[in-house]
Enzyme design. Structure first.
Site: not given
Length: 314
Positions: A171-172
């Site tokens: 994620c991110s």
């Protein structure tokens, strides 16, 4: 080339990279991280919003016990090797400078990842690279430079195939890394996305008032030391930070669009949400849901093809 340091950075140095700066990080992990750092730095004792006290101190204290991980002792390289494939783990919170080559103590440094990538690309015995990713993301600083280098390596003609395995979270900032790899695979429970930016700011002025502590700030220049934790956040600083996270988010979306071959507007339309399994594939964030063994086998097949081509002078 700058050498890796002899040990992990101190917690104040890590905090400087993560507090009041743009982050590409999963929101829940941001909460855990900030609480952990504040407790470690002795700023204030904090609980999660549901009242569960975070026991992150034990995780962070492992830094004191970590041993030098500059090289894999089994092969003398800066990365692990399985057959013809370099295996580079990307775990925990990602920061610009950490000084270790392995993801110890819940942190991984972009500086260490860059060194591993370069070494693997130069190694004549390595035909493919496997990024084993389990990370909620981290700092913006240092990320885009590393991702640009990774993208150039993945897209280079006659280069080495680079696969990202989502195990179980990318994620991110961690997804920014995965998005420029040649392939992104994961299991049905893989979590991808959170394509956006955030700044986490802590303000403790009311807590100080309640405890009878008064902090006096003497400035030379009206904007000096604005956005500190001892005063309410002013509108001008909030606006500057909003512009900063907006810019980082736009960079991120363009990066994913380029790496995954999807429309940048569609990426922005995800509103930094995260997606699991089949939905991540539908949105173009992963190539396919497969077992790890099958994904690994596909990379091995590519490596075998490269070896055959080299033997045949292609």
């Amino acid at each position: 080339m700058r050498a890796i340091g002899t040990g992990p950075r101190s917690f104040p140095q890590i905090a400087q990279q993560l507090l009041d700066r743009p982050l590409l990080i999963h929101p829940h992990k941001a909460e855990v991280l900030i609480c952990a750092l504040q407790q470690k730095l002795g700023i204030v004792s904090m609980d999660t919003i549901d009242g569960i006290t975070l026991d992150a101190k034990a995780m962070l204290d492992r830094a004191a016990l970590a041993r030098d991980a500059v090289r894999d002792r089994a092969n003398g390289k800066t990365f692990h090797v399985d057959g013809d494939i370099a295996v580079i783990p990307i775990e925990g919170v990602l920061v610009q400078k950490f000084g270790w080559l392995d993801p110890m103590c819940g942190f991984t440094g972009y500086d260490a990842l860059a060194i591993k990538l370069r070494d693997a690309m130069r190694d004549p015995d390595v035909y493919g690279i496997w990024l084993d990713i389990d990370s909620p993301g981290g700092a913006v600083a240092g990320l885009f430079a590393f991702v640009e280098e990774l993208a150039q390596s993945a897209m280079s003609e006659g280069g080495k195939p680079i696969y990202a395995w989502v195990n179980e979270m990318a994620c991110s900032a961690a997804y920014a890394i995965a998005s420029v790899c040649d392939k992104v695979y994961g299991p049905r429970t893989a979590m991808c996305g959170s394509i956006g930016s955030v700044i986490v700011h802590t303000e403790i002025s009311e807590a100080l008032d309640e405890s009878g502590v008064k902090v006096t700030i003497i400035r030379s220049g009206e904007r000096k030391y604005r956005g500190n934790m001892y005063e309410p956040l002013d509108k001008q600083t909030a606006a500057k930070w909003q512009a900063s996270v907006d810019e980082a988010g736009q960079w991120f979306a363009k990066l994913v669009a380029m790496g995954r071959g999807v429309d940048a507007d569609a990426v922005m339309a995800t509103e930094a949400d995260w997606f699991e399994g089949a939905e991540a594939v539908t949105r173009g964030l992963m190539d396919e849901i497969v077992a790890e063994r099958e994904a690994w086998g596909r990379l091995e097949e590519e490596c075998d093809r490269i070896k055959r081509d080299r033997r045949n002078g292609r």
